[in-house]
Design a protein around this motif. Structure first.
Motif, PDB file in Angstrom:
ATOM      1  N   ALA A   1       0.832  -1.209   0.000  1.00  0.00           N
ATOM      2  CA  ALA A   1       0.000   0.000   0.000  1.00  0.00           C
ATOM      3  C   ALA A   1       0.866   1.259   0.000  1.00  0.00           C
ATOM      4  CB  ALA A   1      -0.925  -0.008   1.219  1.00  0.00           C
ATOM      5  N   LEU A   2       1.976   1.224   0.773  1.00  0.00           N
ATOM      6  CA  LEU A   2       2.873   2.374   0.820  1.00  0.00           C
ATOM      7  C   LEU A   2       3.528   2.628  -0.525  1.00  0.00           C
ATOM      8  CD1 LEU A   2       4.243   4.561   2.501  1.00  0.00           C
ATOM      9  CD2 LEU A   2       5.990   2.894   3.151  1.00  0.00           C
ATOM     10  N   SER A   3       3.938   1.549  -1.191  1.00  0.00           N
ATOM     11  CA  SER A   3       4.547   1.688  -2.514  1.00  0.00           C
ATOM     12  C   SER A   3       3.550   2.262  -3.515  1.00  0.00           C
ATOM     13  CB  SER A   3       5.056   0.326  -3.007  1.00  0.00           C
ATOM     14  OG  SER A   3       6.063  -0.175  -2.155  1.00  0.00           O
ATOM     15  N   SER A   4       2.308   1.779  -3.440  1.00  0.00           N
ATOM     16  CA  SER A   4       1.259   2.282  -4.335  1.00  0.00           C
ATOM     17  C   SER A   4       0.980   3.755  -4.067  1.00  0.00           C
ATOM     18  CB  SER A   4      -0.024   1.462  -4.154  1.00  0.00           C
ATOM     19  OG  SER A   4       0.194   0.104  -4.457  1.00  0.00           O
ATOM     20  N   PHE A   5       0.984   4.125  -2.771  1.00  0.00           N
ATOM     21  CA  PHE A   5       0.714   5.519  -2.407  1.00  0.00           C
ATOM     22  C   PHE A   5       1.842   6.436  -2.892  1.00  0.00           C
ATOM     23  CE2 PHE A   5       0.893   9.134   0.556  1.00  0.00           C
ATOM     24  CZ  PHE A   5      -0.379   9.642   0.350  1.00  0.00           C
ATOM     25  N   LYS A   6       3.089   5.967  -2.752  1.00  0.00           N
ATOM     26  CA  LYS A   6       4.226   6.771  -3.219  1.00  0.00           C
ATOM     27  C   LYS A   6       4.131   7.014  -4.719  1.00  0.00           C
ATOM     28  CE  LYS A   6       7.681   5.517   0.267  1.00  0.00           C
ATOM     29  NZ  LYS A   6       8.979   4.825   0.514  1.00  0.00           N
ATOM     30  N   LEU A   7       3.812   5.959  -5.466  1.00  0.00           N
ATOM     31  CA  LEU A   7       3.666   6.094  -6.910  1.00  0.00           C
ATOM     32  C   LEU A   7       2.547   7.062  -7.249  1.00  0.00           C
ATOM     33  CD1 LEU A   7       4.392   5.200  -9.779  1.00  0.00           C
ATOM     34  CD2 LEU A   7       2.813   3.282  -9.509  1.00  0.00           C
ATOM     35  N   LEU A   8       1.438   6.951  -6.516  1.00  0.00           N
ATOM     36  CA  LEU A   8       0.308   7.853  -6.729  1.00  0.00           C
ATOM     37  C   LEU A   8       0.685   9.289  -6.414  1.00  0.00           C
ATOM     38  CD1 LEU A   8      -2.715   8.270  -7.324  1.00  0.00           C
ATOM     39  CD2 LEU A   8      -3.166   7.767  -4.923  1.00  0.00           C
ATOM     40  N   ALA A   9       1.432   9.492  -5.308  1.00  0.00           N
ATOM     41  CA  ALA A   9       1.838  10.840  -4.906  1.00  0.00           C
ATOM     42  C   ALA A   9       2.746  11.473  -5.961  1.00  0.00           C
ATOM     43  CB  ALA A   9       2.546  10.784  -3.553  1.00  0.00           C
ATOM     44  N   TYR A  10       3.694  10.684  -6.466  1.00  0.00           N
ATOM     45  CA  TYR A  10       4.593  11.202  -7.493  1.00  0.00           C
ATOM     46  C   TYR A  10       3.822  11.561  -8.765  1.00  0.00           C
ATOM     47  CZ  TYR A  10       8.429   9.400  -4.611  1.00  0.00           C
ATOM     48  OH  TYR A  10       9.309   9.165  -3.598  1.00  0.00           O
ATOM     49  N   THR A  11       2.856  10.719  -9.117  1.00  0.00           N
ATOM     50  CA  THR A  11       2.060  10.974 -10.320  1.00  0.00           C
ATOM     51  C   THR A  11       1.228  12.236 -10.167  1.00  0.00           C
ATOM     52  OG1 THR A  11       1.913   8.592 -10.740  1.00  0.00           O
ATOM     53  CG2 THR A  11       0.342  10.004 -11.882  1.00  0.00           C
ATOM     54  N   LEU A  12       0.567  12.387  -8.994  1.00  0.00           N
ATOM     55  CA  LEU A  12      -0.231  13.584  -8.753  1.00  0.00           C
ATOM     56  C   LEU A  12       0.634  14.838  -8.741  1.00  0.00           C
ATOM     57  CD1 LEU A  12      -2.720  12.398  -5.972  1.00  0.00           C
ATOM     58  CD2 LEU A  12      -3.277  12.997  -8.331  1.00  0.00           C
ATOM     59  N   SER A  13       1.806  14.728  -8.130  1.00  0.00           N
ATOM     60  CA  SER A  13       2.718  15.873  -8.080  1.00  0.00           C
ATOM     61  C   SER A  13       3.119  16.308  -9.490  1.00  0.00           C
ATOM     62  CB  SER A  13       3.976  15.524  -7.276  1.00  0.00           C
ATOM     63  OG  SER A  13       3.638  15.192  -5.946  1.00  0.00           O
ATOM     64  N   PHE A  14       3.402  15.332 -10.338  1.00  0.00           N
ATOM     65  CA  PHE A  14       3.789  15.644 -11.718  1.00  0.00           C
ATOM     66  C   PHE A  14       2.638  16.308 -12.471  1.00  0.00           C
ATOM     67  CE2 PHE A  14       3.951  14.363 -16.211  1.00  0.00           C
ATOM     68  CZ  PHE A  14       5.153  14.935 -16.573  1.00  0.00           C
TER      69      PHE A  14
ATOM     70  N   ILE B   1      -8.460  14.637  -3.021  1.00  0.00           N
ATOM     71  CA  ILE B   1      -8.939  14.089  -1.746  1.00  0.00           C
ATOM     72  C   ILE B   1      -9.528  12.691  -1.936  1.00  0.00           C
ATOM     73  CG2 ILE B   1     -10.674  14.351   0.070  1.00  0.00           C
ATOM     74  CD1 ILE B   1     -10.322  17.368  -0.195  1.00  0.00           C
ATOM     75  N   LEU B   2     -10.359  12.541  -2.971  1.00  0.00           N
ATOM     76  CA  LEU B   2     -10.989  11.247  -3.228  1.00  0.00           C
ATOM     77  C   LEU B   2      -9.966  10.169  -3.580  1.00  0.00           C
ATOM     78  CD1 LEU B   2     -14.112  12.405  -5.297  1.00  0.00           C
ATOM     79  CD2 LEU B   2     -14.053  11.596  -2.930  1.00  0.00           C
ATOM     80  N   ILE B   3      -8.855  10.581  -4.190  1.00  0.00           N
ATOM     81  CA  ILE B   3      -7.808   9.617  -4.539  1.00  0.00           C
ATOM     82  C   ILE B   3      -7.006   9.216  -3.308  1.00  0.00           C
ATOM     83  CG2 ILE B   3      -5.650   9.314  -5.823  1.00  0.00           C
ATOM     84  CD1 ILE B   3      -6.869  11.103  -8.006  1.00  0.00           C
ATOM     85  N   ILE B   4      -6.753  10.191  -2.414  1.00  0.00           N
ATOM     86  CA  ILE B   4      -5.903   9.952  -1.244  1.00  0.00           C
ATOM     87  C   ILE B   4      -6.632   9.197  -0.136  1.00  0.00           C
ATOM     88  CG2 ILE B   4      -4.686  11.108   0.658  1.00  0.00           C
ATOM     89  CD1 ILE B   4      -3.826  13.232  -1.290  1.00  0.00           C
ATOM     90  N   ILE B   5      -7.924   9.470   0.041  1.00  0.00           N
ATOM     91  CA  ILE B   5      -8.688   8.924   1.171  1.00  0.00           C
ATOM     92  C   ILE B   5      -8.569   7.405   1.338  1.00  0.00           C
ATOM     93  CG2 ILE B   5     -11.097   8.385   1.798  1.00  0.00           C
ATOM     94  CD1 ILE B   5     -11.736  11.310   1.619  1.00  0.00           C
ATOM     95  N   PRO B   6      -8.652   6.597   0.266  1.00  0.00           N
ATOM     96  CA  PRO B   6      -8.551   5.138   0.463  1.00  0.00           C
ATOM     97  C   PRO B   6      -7.238   4.686   1.103  1.00  0.00           C
ATOM     98  CG  PRO B   6      -9.435   5.631  -1.704  1.00  0.00           C
ATOM     99  CD  PRO B   6      -8.968   6.921  -1.137  1.00  0.00           C
TER     100      PRO B   6
END
Length: 232
Positions: A155-168, A201-206
């Motif tokens: 889950a942490l790895s998925s969140f990091k990937l998601l965070a990097y994608t959103l940041s970009f 917010i909707l992406i991060i909440i899960p």
């Protein structure tokens, strides 16, 4: 425990008591439902944690029982039957043991215990190496903790990937907004920023246990909290 059918089962039940298996930790010939198989399976013994009823191990004896719908006739069929039982229980890593009568008169044990090694081959083990109730429960807890850690890491790895994608994506939007503003065009209006914030917010909440920001406050209710709230 239900009535035992053979001397082999009686001897092994006595052995289990010596290994610390108390009342309620040994189930004789339980009926286990198996998807796609009407009759399911009935292993000779199912070892469980008497406190939380978790399945700890499954044991199949070689001697035929009147109530069995399937019996073991050699290594291959014993393996298939135990795999079938584990499938019905829903735990492919559940310890499984195959029990046969000991044909050696001078042996200290009236039975032989076999288990399947990492190559999924049947091999005999010394009866002294058969796990106690305490060791099985401890091993079960350790495996569950390991699974939780693996899931958290995933889950942490998925969140990091998601965070990097959103940041970009957000950085790209900011750069585009700046370029468009030089031409007198407003790309990121207040309404669009609100929609982007809501989407984030909707992406991060899960992935979050608790979230507070942008006018939104949210907290995940754990199973323990839910049980406590429902307690009268």
């Amino acid at each position: 425990m239900d009535e035992l059918h053979t001397k082999l089962e009686v001897d092994f039940a006595t052995f289990l008591k010596e290994k610390g298996f108390v009342n309620g930790s040994v189930i004789h010939e339980p009926h286990i439902k198996v998807s796609g198989r009407e009759m399911g399976c009935r292993p000779t013994f199912l070892l469980i944690d008497p406190v939380n009823q978790e399945r700890l191990a499954v044991v199949e004896a070689a001697e035929e029982s009147k109530s069995k719908t399937v019996t073991s006739h050699g290594t291959k069929s014993a393996q298939e039957y135990l795999e079938l039982c584990k499938k019905g229980i829903g735990d492919e890593n559940l310890p499984a043991f195959y029990l046969t009568s000991n044909l050696y008169e001078n042996s200290k044990s009236p039975f032989q215990i076999h288990t399947f090694n990492k190559k999924n081959q049947l091999e005999q083990i010394d009866s002294e190496l058969f796990p106690t109730l305490l060791s099985l429960t401890s091993n079960k807890m350790a495996n569950e903790k390991h699974d939780i850690k693996v899931n958290k890491d995933h889950a942490l790895s998925s969140f990091k990937l998601l965070a990097y994608t959103l940041s970009f994506v957000l950085l790209t939007l900011v750069v585009l907004d700046f370029i468009m503003s030089l031409k007198g065009i407003t790309l990121l209006t207040a309404e669009r920023l609100a929609l982007i914030g809501t989407a984030v917010i909707l992406i991060i909440i899960p992935f979050s246990q608790k979230f507070k920001g942008l006018g939104v406050e949210w907290e995940r209710i754990s199973a323990n909290q839910n049980a406590a709230n429902n307690t009268p």
